[in-house]
Design a protein around this motif. Structure first.
Motif, PDB file in Angstrom:
ATOM      1  N   ASP A  74      -5.122   4.679   3.983  1.00  0.00           N
ATOM      2  CA  ASP A  74      -5.435   3.212   4.182  1.00  0.00           C
ATOM      3  C   ASP A  74      -6.846   2.752   3.855  1.00  0.00           C
ATOM      4  N   GLY A 112       0.136   2.893  -2.561  1.00  0.00           N
ATOM      5  CA  GLY A 112       1.611   2.181  -1.859  1.00  0.00           C
ATOM      6  C   GLY A 112       2.623   3.171  -1.877  1.00  0.00           C
ATOM      7  N   PHE A 255       4.986  -2.370   7.006  1.00  0.00           N
ATOM      8  CA  PHE A 255       4.549  -1.956   5.720  1.00  0.00           C
ATOM      9  C   PHE A 255       5.804  -1.891   4.834  1.00  0.00           C
ATOM     10  N   TYR A 256       7.163  -1.667   5.454  1.00  0.00           N
ATOM     11  CA  TYR A 256       8.205  -1.766   4.446  1.00  0.00           C
ATOM     12  C   TYR A 256       8.809  -3.269   4.298  1.00  0.00           C
ATOM     13  N   THR A 258       7.117  -6.020   4.002  1.00  0.00           N
ATOM     14  CA  THR A 258       6.509  -6.913   3.176  1.00  0.00           C
ATOM     15  C   THR A 258       6.493  -6.265   1.839  1.00  0.00           C
ATOM     16  N   SER A 259       6.598  -4.935   1.527  1.00  0.00           N
ATOM     17  CA  SER A 259       6.713  -4.453   0.409  1.00  0.00           C
ATOM     18  C   SER A 259       8.187  -4.524  -0.407  1.00  0.00           C
ATOM     19  N   SER A 279       0.576  -9.969   0.219  1.00  0.00           N
ATOM     20  CA  SER A 279      -0.176  -8.967  -0.121  1.00  0.00           C
ATOM     21  C   SER A 279      -1.569  -8.833   0.870  1.00  0.00           C
ATOM     22  N   TYR A 282       0.063  -6.470   3.855  1.00  0.00           N
ATOM     23  CA  TYR A 282      -0.119  -4.989   3.672  1.00  0.00           C
ATOM     24  C   TYR A 282      -1.285  -4.502   2.951  1.00  0.00           C
ATOM     25  N   THR A 283      -2.154  -5.189   2.422  1.00  0.00           N
ATOM     26  CA  THR A 283      -3.427  -4.519   1.982  1.00  0.00           C
ATOM     27  C   THR A 283      -4.525  -4.664   2.966  1.00  0.00           C
ATOM     28  N   THR A 286      -2.206  -4.456   7.463  1.00  0.00           N
ATOM     29  CA  THR A 286      -1.616  -3.292   8.113  1.00  0.00           C
ATOM     30  C   THR A 286      -2.690  -1.943   8.219  1.00  0.00           C
ATOM     31  N   ASN A 290      -2.635  -0.005  11.597  1.00  0.00           N
ATOM     32  CA  ASN A 290      -2.118   1.170  11.710  1.00  0.00           C
ATOM     33  C   ASN A 290      -2.787   2.199  12.668  1.00  0.00           C
TER      34      ASN A 290
END
Length: 316
Positions: A74, A112, A255-256, A258-259, A279, A282-283, A286, A290
């Motif tokens: 991260d 990622g 995470f999953y 949005t990816s 983006s 998750y960038t 997240t 976490n």
């Protein structure tokens, strides 16, 4: 196709313009400040968690080792994209050269992809701990968890090595404006003037596979975990197992989710605005969430943090 455009593309002189996230905002300065605060939060939280895990002997277990690896990913992940975005806004420069763009793309794909597999390794670790507690020390010895973490980094780098060179060697003879705040694959592909249908198909198959394998591992692990929790006679044991797994499941969903949208829905259905918002999630968001998810809901981490704080207070 214009040959000069192809030649320019294959020299180191090609530059792209990152349109950026702030161009969509009515208050770019305020948004930039908010992003900077989130960036500092993500860095400080994850670095503190890494230091805490490696400095406290009670946290030298597979679960916390994997959490430290997640925090490391991260820290690197957010550092690949956000500093460039903030500097562009402050300095008023939003150019990025082709080699820089390729490097940024490779790093975020690698990190990622590594995180996908690491979350699967963490689910497998919880499965062994809850479903086979008597054999846990044997099945998850130091060699095994180091090997699993190394495998996650390797598989993530495969994703970077596969997609980056092909994406960056396509001729770009349209607008050089990337409608994103970093060199994201689908945003860069939209600038190509050649037929990318076959490559897009192969890329999505690759991404589906990259997501499918971890999802199968995670789903299988948690199916067995839920069955084991259901059979437990101890209410305290059920609560502890559920709390441990719920933190991990929260991270996985964030995470999953949005990816999966970004890489499993065809490029033609993407809009620049949606891509950038997801983006950012998750960038930036997240990596901020976490460490909070894993530390605030975890007694071992909070106790270790208190001890470290008390030690620092004594020396002051």
């Amino acid at each position: 196709m214009d040959n000069s455009a192809w030649v320019t593309n294959h020299t180191g002189q090609l530059e792209f313009t990152l349109v950026g996230f702030f161009s969509q905002s009515k208050h770019p300065a305020l948004l930039c400040a908010a992003m900077f605060v989130l960036f500092l939060m993500a860095l400080s939280e994850n670095i503190i968690l890494i230091i805490l895990i490696y400095s406290n002997a009670h946290l030298h277990t597979p679960m916390y080792f994997f959490i430290s690896q997640l925090s490391l990913m991260d820290v690197m992940y957010i550092s690949v994209t956000v500093p460039k975005m903030l500097m562009d806004q402050v300095m008023g420069m939003n150019k990025i050269s082709a080699p820089e763009c390729g490097m940024q793309m490779f790093l975020y794909l690698t990190l990622g992809g590594s995180e996908f597999f690491l979350l699967a390794a963490m689910a497998y670790d919880r499965y062994i701990a809850i479903c086979h507690p008597l054999h846990y020390s044997t099945l998850m010895n130091h060699k095994v968890w180091v090997l699993l973490a190394s495998g996650c980094w390797f598989l993530g780098s495969v994703d970077g090595f596969m997609l980056t060179p092909v994406t960056m060697t396509f001729p770009f003879c349209r607008s050089r404006e990337i409608h994103h705040f970093f060199c994201e694959v689908s945003a860069v592909m939209k600038l190509s003037c050649s037929d990318t249908f076959l490559y897009e198909t192969l890329m999505y198959l690759c991404c589906v596979l990259m997501l499918l394998i971890p999802v199968i591992v995670i789903s299988s692990s948690y199916s067995f975990i839920l069955l084991t929790i259901h059979r437990m006679n101890s209410a305290e044991g059920q609560k502890k197992a559920f709390m441990t797994c719920s933190s991990h499941m929260t991270v996985i969903i964030l995470f999953y989710g949005t990816s999966a949208y970004t890489y499993m829905i065809p490029i033609s259905y993407h809009t620049p605005e949606k891509n950038m918002v997801l983006s950012v999630f998750y960038t930036i968001v997240t990596p901020v969430l976490n460490p909070l998810i894993y530390s605030l809901r975890n007694k071992d981490v909070t106790e270790a943090l208190k001890k470290m704080w008390n030690v620092e207070s004594v020396f002051q």
